[in-house]
Write a protein that holds these residues in place. Sequence first.
Motif: not given
Length: 125
Positions: A54, A57, A85, A88, A113, A117
């Motif tokens: 976290t 990012t 990343v 995200d 991604r 998902r």
Amino acid sequence: MRATVAHVHLARPHRPVLVAGTLGELRGPTTGLVALPLRLWWGPQRAFDLSEPTMLTWMYENVLREAIRVDELRTYLDGATLARVWPDLNLPRAVRAAWETRHPRLRLAAARRAADRLAEAVPAS
């Protein structure tokens, strides 16, 4: 014959998004603590622990939004890490569009991604 008009993406009003020419030129740190200069991050906690996903990012989001010189991108971002990343990151639409236009690899990473998902959300038949 129609003239081609280049679209300028704005990070915020009156400030164009800065995009690196190549992802390979981004050779910033990938581990450890990184303290951003006040110009890039003015919060009370200036150091970002790159081992924490976290925090990593969060730092990337700030640098991508606030950088005004290519050397800032080169100093604080790593191209391979950025590609990893990218899906995200919470970025303004203009920042995401500018980077994905210049680097289709980022757009593909985000699409991949999203597809992963979706596949996880759909029950197997």
